[in-house]
Design a protein around this motif. Sequence first.
Motif, PDB file in Angstrom:
ATOM      1  N   PHE A 157     -26.113 -23.376 -36.701  1.00 28.68           N
ATOM      2  CA  PHE A 157     -27.047 -22.418 -36.036  1.00 28.68           C
ATOM      3  C   PHE A 157     -28.249 -22.885 -36.078  1.00 28.68           C
ATOM      4  O   PHE A 157     -29.177 -22.406 -36.628  1.00 28.68           O
ATOM      5  CB  PHE A 157     -27.031 -21.023 -36.271  1.00 28.68           C
ATOM      6  N   ARG A 171     -40.510 -16.010 -38.923  1.00 31.84           N
ATOM      7  CA  ARG A 171     -39.733 -17.006 -38.414  1.00 31.84           C
ATOM      8  C   ARG A 171     -40.665 -18.238 -38.026  1.00 31.84           C
ATOM      9  O   ARG A 171     -39.812 -19.201 -37.797  1.00 31.84           O
ATOM     10  CB  ARG A 171     -38.762 -16.460 -37.651  1.00 31.84           C
ATOM     11  N   LYS A 210     -31.774 -22.445 -30.746  1.00 26.92           N
ATOM     12  CA  LYS A 210     -31.872 -20.702 -30.637  1.00 26.92           C
ATOM     13  C   LYS A 210     -33.209 -20.715 -30.922  1.00 26.92           C
ATOM     14  O   LYS A 210     -33.896 -21.690 -31.175  1.00 26.92           O
ATOM     15  CB  LYS A 210     -30.896 -20.220 -31.759  1.00 26.92           C
ATOM     16  N   HIS A 211     -33.872 -19.327 -30.663  1.00 30.09           N
ATOM     17  CA  HIS A 211     -32.939 -18.218 -30.054  1.00 30.09           C
ATOM     18  C   HIS A 211     -33.449 -18.205 -28.654  1.00 30.09           C
ATOM     19  O   HIS A 211     -34.594 -17.832 -28.652  1.00 30.09           O
ATOM     20  CB  HIS A 211     -33.332 -16.940 -30.843  1.00 30.09           C
ATOM     21  N   PHE A 257     -32.648 -11.950 -29.896  1.00 32.79           N
ATOM     22  CA  PHE A 257     -32.837 -10.371 -29.990  1.00 32.79           C
ATOM     23  C   PHE A 257     -33.722  -9.880 -29.283  1.00 32.79           C
ATOM     24  O   PHE A 257     -33.824  -8.822 -28.730  1.00 32.79           O
ATOM     25  CB  PHE A 257     -33.311 -10.321 -31.352  1.00 32.79           C
ATOM     26  N   ASP A 289     -26.805 -13.758 -31.029  1.00 32.60           N
ATOM     27  CA  ASP A 289     -27.421 -13.722 -32.403  1.00 32.60           C
ATOM     28  C   ASP A 289     -26.524 -12.581 -32.996  1.00 32.60           C
ATOM     29  O   ASP A 289     -25.678 -11.807 -32.183  1.00 32.60           O
ATOM     30  CB  ASP A 289     -28.646 -13.602 -32.426  1.00 32.60           C
ATOM     31  N   MET A 321     -21.074 -12.579 -31.966  1.00 32.83           N
ATOM     32  CA  MET A 321     -21.210 -12.684 -33.396  1.00 32.83           C
ATOM     33  C   MET A 321     -21.452 -11.486 -34.052  1.00 32.83           C
ATOM     34  O   MET A 321     -22.390 -10.692 -33.945  1.00 32.83           O
ATOM     35  CB  MET A 321     -22.629 -13.704 -33.681  1.00 32.83           C
TER      36      MET A 321
HETATM   37  C1  BGC Z   1     -30.418 -14.944 -37.151  1.00 35.06           C
HETATM   38  C2  BGC Z   1     -30.066 -16.037 -36.768  1.00 35.06           C
HETATM   39  C3  BGC Z   1     -28.788 -16.803 -37.396  1.00 35.06           C
HETATM   40  C4  BGC Z   1     -27.708 -15.691 -37.365  1.00 35.06           C
HETATM   41  C5  BGC Z   1     -26.498 -15.864 -38.371  1.00 35.06           C
HETATM   42  C6  BGC Z   1     -29.379 -13.944 -37.480  1.00 35.06           C
HETATM   43  O1  BGC Z   1     -29.778 -12.737 -37.928  1.00 35.06           O
HETATM   44  O2  BGC Z   1     -31.120 -14.271 -36.391  1.00 35.06           O
HETATM   45  O3  BGC Z   1     -30.800 -16.973 -36.513  1.00 35.06           O
HETATM   46  O4  BGC Z   1     -28.270 -18.016 -37.125  1.00 35.06           O
HETATM   47  O5  BGC Z   1     -28.333 -14.455 -38.186  1.00 35.06           O
HETATM   48  O6  BGC Z   1     -26.688 -16.188 -39.818  1.00 35.06           O
END
Ligand code: BGC
Length: 731
Positions: A157, A171, A210-211, A257, A289, A321
């Motif tokens: 990711f 971040r 991302k993101h 997000f 995400d 996810m």
């Molecule tokens: C984060 C992502 C990450 C994903 C998987 C999320 O909370 O914002 O950057 O890839 O979790 O761990």
Amino acid sequence: MKKVTLLLSLIALTLFSGYKAENPLYKDAKQPIEKRIEDLLARMTLEEKVMQLNQFTLGRNDNANNMADPVNDIPAQIGSLIYFGSNADLRNKVQKKAMEQSRLGIPIIFGYDVIHGFRTIYPISLAQACAWNPKLVEQACGVAAQEARMSGVDWTFSPMIDVARDGRWGRVAEGYGEDPYTNAVFTVASVKGYQGKDMSSEKNVAACLKHYVGYGASEAGRDYVYSEISRQTLWDTYMLPYEQGVKAGAATLMSSFNDISGTPGSANHYTLTEVLKNRWKHDGFVVSDWGSIEQLRPQGVAANKKEAALKAFIAGVEMDMMNRCYDNHLGQLVTEGKVPENLLNDAVRRVLRVKFRLGLFDRPYTRTTTEKQRFYLPESMKIAEQLAEESIVLLKNQNKTLPLNKAAKIAVIGPIAQTKWHLLGSWAAQGNAEDVTTVVDALKAEYKGKAEVTYALGCDFDGQDKKNFEEAKNVAANADVVVLCLGEKKNWSGENASRSTIALPQIQEELAVELKKLGKPVILVLSSGRPLELNRLEPISDAILTMWHPGTPGGKPLARVLSGRVNPSGKLSMTFPYSTGQIPIYYNYRQSARPHQGKYQDIQSTPLYEFAHGLSYTTFQYGDLKVSATQIKRGEKLTVEIPVSNTGDRDGVETVHWFIQDPVSTISRPIKELKYFEKQLVKKGETKIYQFDIDPERDLSFVDGDGKRFLETGDYNILVKNKKIKIEIVD
Ligand code: BGC
């Protein structure tokens, strides 16, 4: 005769159809991928299709006792798993279940956050950009890919390519800084490094941009919140890295997000479908995400999970996810006719395509190897150390305090000095703190036989406890120079790590003030995941350098820079404000109505250290800019050159940043925009020519609020440091 023929044909038919059943076309590695996808898709049930679009998690650690449960819970038809293992055993076990217990034997794709290394951790991305060395970043991502894939991870990711201009946002550590072009360059480098030429190799992984998109604009640096982004700013600030990443072949993207001016990133049909799929022709897939589909509810655009699933899916998010929205609702949404079947098929195709490209159908299992075979290979460590070395930025060096090669006694003080864990930085994947070299140990090794290195803690990262101040003062009083190591803990940056101020906690500043009173030179060494507010520390520091969060090499590269064995060459990828109150502050702000007014009345309006600032132990002199033509027609190209001489007393590496400026345009453009950079070794006494080949359509144009490029006639300035040359475009 007739009977015999009939019998033979019957046998042949049975054999042939039997052969067909056991060896369906999609399992034939010799067939083209698109044919294999269509063959497989035609065999899939609705439920099987939906399951391909879900991602759960697998494992928390390598403790075999904990693994039975999660493995048994995972359906054999699951599309993807986030894999927390550091070797392939568990992955292979679950993959076996998918291959042997699901009707069609579709392999699972295992993803993981391999952000700046897997076991061999290299510096955080913000630091990497300060090295201005895309080739080296590509190599580092190659190391990460090899370690990850050989440990059972097919997909990272990463890269995070959110342009970010607010250091309060935790971040910022994960991206390449404040500039769109810089982010774009490192996006391409990292995608190449991760995916290589052939994603199916056991040393490559699929990348994930991302993101998507605009997460870096989170209001006031608060994570997960609203972001106000006009279409104009979306295009001229946030989209470029994604566009370039897609062009470079990035297999996947992750939807963000943040709410983009009222439409969440994970429900945004414009960005996800109209632009990404229709215009840019991306043929891989988008994963949400973690929870970003389900979060459409608290964001106020979906009443329940089913509606959230509908909105995200229709917008163009193919994989869920950890929302449990698609596995529970997508099938029903298709049956009810709310989600067209062709859209479902398109989504499944995309997921399968990436799996085929990764070679998962043909080699679903990870070869078993030892840790020694995959981690800390000498070449990998070399790359990590070089990247850490090149990303160190020398911010101040008054009276040539550095390099430190005359002191007999060096006092190393501060919470950063003895830590291993905090040097790894956020998202340190499977990094091992024990393998990190502390600053103190690195300096002891570096100065062995040359100087004595003493140590005192001084204070913790935060809190009010001053009980260690006295000891630190004694240690400092007995030394010739103080190397004061201040900074941030590992988890002060990264996700959900917003801070209201980017100044260091007061206790650290107080320690510095106390030590300065001793009258010794103070060298301030910083380790952090963001730019810091240094206006109180700067005046009391004779020299300042930042090593960011350097990863596994820890203090080693720093020691080489302090001693002068290595001449620092890093330059900032993100502005260091004078004060947190200046945020957002970045070099490429748009021109203002009254350039000489509108300043803060209480503090300076300029940053403490601007974008691209960074010193060397030698001096460089920039000559005059030379341009191949001062006037060109549309469609023509031109070249600008600048000679750079090393006028100091040692070899040095210099990065030249090329900016453009369009003083008058249809839209108000930034005061300057980075368009190219080049890094070269310039030996003592030598002069090197730096060259920027300008393609006006690419380098001088601007985009409108729908991403359309315009090149206007008129004057443009090309800027390097304080040099400027004018060129003109005519019809
Ligand atoms: C984060 C992502 C990450 C994903 C998987 C999320 O909370 O914002 O950057 O890839 O979790 O761990």
